[in-house]
Motif scaffolding. Structure first.
Motif, short mmCIF file in Angstrom:
data_model
loop_
_atom_site.label_atom_id
_atom_site.label_comp_id
_atom_site.label_asym_id
_atom_site.label_seq_id
_atom_site.Cartn_x
_atom_site.Cartn_y
_atom_site.Cartn_z
N ILE A 99 -7.18 16.67 4.83
CA ILE A 99 -5.85 16.36 5.33
C ILE A 99 -5.85 14.97 5.96
N MET A 100 -4.92 14.15 5.55
CA MET A 100 -4.82 12.81 6.10
C MET A 100 -4.29 12.85 7.54
N ASN A 101 -5.00 12.19 8.45
CA ASN A 101 -4.51 12.01 9.81
C ASN A 101 -4.71 10.54 10.21
N GLN A 102 -4.35 10.20 11.41
CA GLN A 102 -4.40 8.79 11.81
C GLN A 102 -5.82 8.23 11.80
N TYR A 103 -6.81 9.07 12.07
CA TYR A 103 -8.19 8.58 12.12
C TYR A 103 -8.75 8.37 10.72
N LEU A 104 -8.43 9.28 9.80
CA LEU A 104 -8.84 9.10 8.41
C LEU A 104 -8.14 7.88 7.82
N TYR A 105 -6.88 7.70 8.18
CA TYR A 105 -6.14 6.55 7.66
C TYR A 105 -6.75 5.24 8.18
N LYS A 106 -7.11 5.22 9.43
CA LYS A 106 -7.73 4.01 9.99
C LYS A 106 -9.06 3.72 9.30
N ASP A 107 -9.83 4.77 8.99
CA ASP A 107 -11.10 4.58 8.26
C ASP A 107 -10.85 3.98 6.88
N ILE A 108 -9.79 4.43 6.21
CA ILE A 108 -9.47 3.89 4.89
C ILE A 108 -9.15 2.40 4.99
N LEU A 109 -8.36 2.04 6.01
CA LEU A 109 -8.02 0.62 6.20
C LEU A 109 -9.26 -0.21 6.48
N SER A 141 0.83 -1.21 0.00
CA SER A 141 0.00 0.00 0.00
C SER A 141 0.86 1.25 0.00
N ASP A 142 0.25 2.35 -0.43
CA ASP A 142 0.94 3.65 -0.45
C ASP A 142 -0.06 4.70 -0.89
N LYS A 143 0.35 5.96 -0.80
CA LYS A 143 -0.49 7.05 -1.31
C LYS A 143 0.32 7.88 -2.28
N THR A 144 -0.39 8.62 -3.15
CA THR A 144 0.29 9.45 -4.14
C THR A 144 -0.56 10.65 -4.48
N LEU A 187 -5.19 15.66 -6.95
CA LEU A 187 -5.93 14.68 -6.16
C LEU A 187 -4.94 13.79 -5.42
N MET A 188 -5.31 13.41 -4.21
CA MET A 188 -4.52 12.46 -3.42
C MET A 188 -5.27 11.14 -3.37
N PHE A 189 -4.51 10.05 -3.51
CA PHE A 189 -5.11 8.72 -3.50
C PHE A 189 -4.33 7.78 -2.60
N TRP A 190 -5.06 6.86 -1.97
CA TRP A 190 -4.46 5.70 -1.31
C TRP A 190 -4.83 4.49 -2.13
N GLY A 191 -3.86 3.61 -2.37
CA GLY A 191 -4.15 2.41 -3.14
C GLY A 191 -3.37 1.23 -2.62
N CYS A 192 -3.75 0.05 -3.07
CA CYS A 192 -3.01 -1.14 -2.68
C CYS A 192 -2.84 -2.07 -3.88
N HIS A 197 0.76 6.14 10.10
CA HIS A 197 0.64 4.68 10.02
C HIS A 197 1.05 4.01 11.33
N THR A 198 1.93 4.66 12.06
CA THR A 198 2.43 4.06 13.31
C THR A 198 1.74 4.66 14.54
N ALA A 199 0.70 5.46 14.31
CA ALA A 199 -0.04 6.06 15.42
C ALA A 199 -0.73 4.99 16.26
N LYS A 200 -0.98 5.31 17.52
CA LYS A 200 -1.51 4.33 18.46
C LYS A 200 -2.86 3.77 18.02
#
Length: 335
Positions: free
Chosen positions: A203-213, A143-146, A183-188, A241-244
Motif C-alpha cells: 500500500i502506498m503511503n507518504q513514506y513509500l512515496y518519499k522513498d520512490i522520489l 509524474s503519476d501512478k497507474t 500491478l501498480m506503477f509510478w512513472g515519470c 504527495h502533500t504530506a509533511k
C-alpha cells in the motif's frame, strides 16, 4: 379556367395567403374546390400545401427551449419544459425535436468531479501559465501512478461480426474477477523521453512515496539537460504527495515543484502515456500474460520502446491544454 369575378378571385387569393385550406376557402367564397385549386396553382405557387396530420405541439419558441442544451436527456428536456411553461410533452416528442435540431445521443465521458474551488484553481493555473512556451514546459518532470490489470487491461476492444452471426472467441473479450491480478506503477515523463518506472509493492503511503522520489526522481533530475535549479517537478495533490515528510524532503532540493491544481488529469501529459502503454499491452501480444511476472516483463518491454519523439509531442501539447482550460472557463477539456 372558367371565368370568375375579379373580386372573388382576389378574395380566394387573399384567403389562401392567410393559410386557409382549399375546402374552407371554397366554402367561404361559394366556389368549387377544384376552382380554388386551379387558382392556387396559378397565383399562389409559393404557398405550401397543408400536408395534414396532427398540429405540432411545440411552438418555435418552445422548440428553442427544448434544444437550448440545458438538459442532458430527452426526459430532462421534457421535465424542464413542463416546469417552465406548463406544457407537457413525452420524451419521444422531446427526442424528435432534439434530432430535428441535429442533436445526437452520445455516451457520457467519465471526467473528474469538479467543485467550484477546483474550477477556480484550474482557471487560475491556466491564466498563470498561459504565456509559457513549449521550451518552458520542457523543464518539467511529469509524474503519476497507474494500475494495470493482467487480464483485459484497460481500454475498449472492437471487432467485426456478420448480421445474426453467433458469438465466436474472436468476438469476445474474456474477463476474470479483479482482472486476474494487477500491478501498480509510478512513472515519470520528460520532453526527452520516459524516466524510471517503479513497481509499487504493498500500500502506498507518504513514506513509500518519499522513498520512490529518493530512488528515481533524483536520477530523473540529473538526466535533465538543465541545471537543477531550473528543473520543475510535477505531481498531483494526492494526500500522500502533500504530506509533511514529502514536503520537507522536497524543500531540501534545488528544483521547484509545480503548483498543480487538483482534479486536473487532462493537464498532465503522462495520462496519455499510460493510455499508449495499455494499448500496446493489449495489441502487441497474441495472448494474455500467463502470470503477474509475465505482465511485469511485458510492461518493462513496452515502456522501454516508447520513443523520445512521442514524449516530446506530449509535452509540446501543454500550451494547447492550457488554452483549452481557458476556453472551458476551468471546466473539463477534450484531453
Amino acid at each position: 379556367m372558367k371565368s370568375i369575378a375579379p373580386n372573388c378571385l382576389k378574395k380566394v387569393i387573399s384567403l389562401l395567403n392567410d393559410g386557409l385550406s382549399t375546402r374552407k376557402t371554397a366554402k367561404n367564397c361559394s366556389v368549387s374546390q377544384s376552382t380554388v385549386q386551379r387558382i392556387r396553382k396559378k397565383y399562389c405557387k409559393s404557398i405550401l400545401l397543408n400536408v395534414g396530420g396532427r398540429p405540432k405541439k411545440l411552438s418555435p419558441q418552445n422548440e428553442r427551449f427544448v434544444t437550448s442544451g440545458e438538459a442532458s436527456s430527452a426526459i430532462m428536456a421534457a421535465k424542464l419544459l413542463k416546469e417552465d411553461t406548463n406544457i407537457q410533452i413525452s420524451q419521444w416528442t422531446a427526442q424528435r425535436t432534439l434530432k430535428g435540431a441535429e442533436f445526437r445521443s452520445i455516451k457520457k465521458k467519465k471526467k473528474p468531479m469538479l467543485s467550484k474551488k477546483n474550477i477556480k484553481r484550474r482557471l487560475e493555473f491556466a491564466k498563470k501559465y498561459r504565456n509559457w512556451t513549449t521550451t518552458d514546459w520542457e523543464r518539467v518532470i511529469w509524474s503519476d501512478k497507474t494500475k494495470i490489470n493482467r487480464i483485459c487491461s484497460d481500454g475498449m476492444s472492437w471487432c467485426w461480426i456478420r448480421k445474426n452471426e453467433r458469438l465466436k472467441p474472436r468476438h469476445v473479450k474474456q474477463t476474470l474477477k479483479h482482472g486476474g491480478g494487477s500491478l501498480m506503477f509510478w512513472g515519470c515523463l520528460t520532453a526527452f523521453g520516459v524516466g524510471s518506472l517503479h513497481r509499487i509493492n504493498g500500500i502506498m503511503n507518504q513514506y513509500l512515496y518519499k522513498d520512490i522520489l529518493q530512488d528515481h526522481l533524483v536520477d530523473a533530475v540529473e538526466n535533465m539537460p538543465f541545471e537543477e535549479k531550473n528543473v520543475i517537478f510535477m505531481h498531483d495533490r494526492d494526500p500522500k504527495h502533500t504530506a509533511k515528510s514529502v514536503k520537507n524532503w522536497l524543500s531540501t532540493k534545488k528544483f521547484s515543484v509545480l503548483d498543480w491544481p487538483a482534479q486536473s488529469p487532462d493537464l498532465n501529459p503522462i495520462e496519455n502515456l499510460w493510455g499508449l502503454l495499455k494499448r500496446r499491452l493489449r495489441d502487441s501480444y497474441d495472448s494474455q500474460p500467463t502470470s503477474i511476472t509475465d505482465l511485469y516483463n511485458r510492461i518493462q518491454e513496452q515502456w522501454e520502446q516508447i520513443s523520445p519523439d512521442y514524449c516530446k509531442k506530449l509535452v509540446e501539447s501543454m500550451p494547447k491544454r492550457i488554452s483549452a482550460v481557458l476556453q472551458a472557463k476551468g471546466l473539463w477539456t477534450k484531453y
